[in-house]
Design a protein around this motif. Sequence first.
Motif, PDB file in Angstrom:
ATOM      1  N   UNK A  11      41.646  37.845  52.583  1.00  0.00           N
ATOM      2  CA  UNK A  11      41.739  38.155  51.146  1.00  0.00           C
ATOM      3  C   UNK A  11      40.459  38.806  50.649  1.00  0.00           C
ATOM      4  N   UNK A  12      39.308  38.312  51.096  1.00  0.00           N
ATOM      5  CA  UNK A  12      38.036  38.904  50.676  1.00  0.00           C
ATOM      6  C   UNK A  12      37.892  40.325  51.215  1.00  0.00           C
ATOM      7  N   UNK A  13      38.259  40.530  52.480  1.00  0.00           N
ATOM      8  CA  UNK A  13      38.159  41.871  53.058  1.00  0.00           C
ATOM      9  C   UNK A  13      39.119  42.839  52.374  1.00  0.00           C
ATOM     10  N   UNK A  14      40.312  42.362  52.040  1.00  0.00           N
ATOM     11  CA  UNK A  14      41.269  43.217  51.328  1.00  0.00           C
ATOM     12  C   UNK A  14      40.743  43.576  49.943  1.00  0.00           C
ATOM     13  N   UNK A  15      40.083  42.635  49.276  1.00  0.00           N
ATOM     14  CA  UNK A  15      39.524  42.914  47.943  1.00  0.00           C
ATOM     15  C   UNK A  15      38.393  43.936  48.029  1.00  0.00           C
ATOM     16  N   UNK A  16      37.679  43.965  49.146  1.00  0.00           N
ATOM     17  CA  UNK A  16      36.609  44.951  49.327  1.00  0.00           C
ATOM     18  C   UNK A  16      37.207  46.327  49.596  1.00  0.00           C
ATOM     19  N   UNK A  17      38.219  46.366  50.458  1.00  0.00           N
ATOM     20  CA  UNK A  17      38.776  47.651  50.867  1.00  0.00           C
ATOM     21  C   UNK A  17      39.701  48.259  49.822  1.00  0.00           C
ATOM     22  N   UNK A  18      40.386  47.420  49.043  1.00  0.00           N
ATOM     23  CA  UNK A  18      41.286  47.902  47.980  1.00  0.00           C
ATOM     24  C   UNK A  18      40.852  47.257  46.669  1.00  0.00           C
ATOM     25  N   UNK A  19      39.888  47.839  46.014  1.00  0.00           N
ATOM     26  CA  UNK A  19      39.362  47.212  44.781  1.00  0.00           C
ATOM     27  C   UNK A  19      40.456  47.049  43.723  1.00  0.00           C
ATOM     28  N   UNK A  20      40.615  45.803  43.261  1.00  0.00           N
ATOM     29  CA  UNK A  20      41.590  45.506  42.214  1.00  0.00           C
ATOM     30  C   UNK A  20      40.908  44.894  40.997  1.00  0.00           C
ATOM     31  N   UNK A  21      39.597  44.870  41.011  1.00  0.00           N
ATOM     32  CA  UNK A  21      38.870  44.246  39.906  1.00  0.00           C
ATOM     33  C   UNK A  21      38.539  42.787  40.186  1.00  0.00           C
ATOM     34  N   UNK A  22      39.052  42.246  41.278  1.00  0.00           N
ATOM     35  CA  UNK A  22      38.757  40.867  41.638  1.00  0.00           C
ATOM     36  C   UNK A  22      37.617  40.860  42.650  1.00  0.00           C
ATOM     37  N   UNK A  23      36.639  40.016  42.408  1.00  0.00           N
ATOM     38  CA  UNK A  23      35.531  39.884  43.343  1.00  0.00           C
ATOM     39  C   UNK A  23      36.058  39.321  44.671  1.00  0.00           C
ATOM     40  N   UNK A  24      35.523  39.776  45.795  1.00  0.00           N
ATOM     41  CA  UNK A  24      36.018  39.312  47.097  1.00  0.00           C
ATOM     42  C   UNK A  24      35.928  37.790  47.290  1.00  0.00           C
ATOM     43  N   UNK A  25      34.841  37.180  46.872  1.00  0.00           N
ATOM     44  CA  UNK A  25      34.682  35.730  47.064  1.00  0.00           C
ATOM     45  C   UNK A  25      35.581  34.931  46.123  1.00  0.00           C
ATOM     46  N   UNK A  33      38.614  36.011  45.268  1.00  0.00           N
ATOM     47  CA  UNK A  33      39.902  36.113  45.957  1.00  0.00           C
ATOM     48  C   UNK A  33      39.953  35.121  47.115  1.00  0.00           C
ATOM     49  N   UNK A  34      38.852  35.021  47.855  1.00  0.00           N
ATOM     50  CA  UNK A  34      38.794  34.072  48.978  1.00  0.00           C
ATOM     51  C   UNK A  34      38.928  32.638  48.484  1.00  0.00           C
ATOM     52  N   UNK A  35      38.231  32.294  47.401  1.00  0.00           N
ATOM     53  CA  UNK A  35      38.292  30.924  46.861  1.00  0.00           C
ATOM     54  C   UNK A  35      39.718  30.565  46.440  1.00  0.00           C
TER      55      UNK A  35
END
Length: 151
Positions: free
Chosen positions: A79-93, A95-97
Amino acid sequence: MTGRTGSGGVGRACSRPGTPPRAGGVRRPGRDRDRGSGTVLALGLIAVLMVLTLAVVGLARAVHARGTAQTAADLGALAAAAAVQRPTGTEPCVAARTVVAANDAELTGCTVTGEVAVVSTAAAVAGVGGGDAGAGGRLLARATARAGPAP
């Protein structure tokens, strides 16, 4: 005289020739010591089986917690890696939490370096201890996962 005497089985009976008959109600010395020893042995075996069962159940709980922690870490890192690669406005950590919490674990670490996310989690071993994670005698299973492009 061997065998039975008289007709209809009335009389003295010998189990072996030359063996004197036992008088009724007389017990051989030393045989009373063994009475009840089977019960003690059975209780001892039951106690050993109960201890082994509890050990196996405890081990199964620990293995389950470890699997839960590893699954949560894997999915949190993805989830964190996806948030980095496809920015949706959610911080990667963040999303991971969210993903880790949905998998019954606690996020204990999150690091994002470039497009690579490393997530650490902990899951409580069911039925052991209480209180906050890591405190109060509660046992925790820990896991770490990495996600991102191939190195």
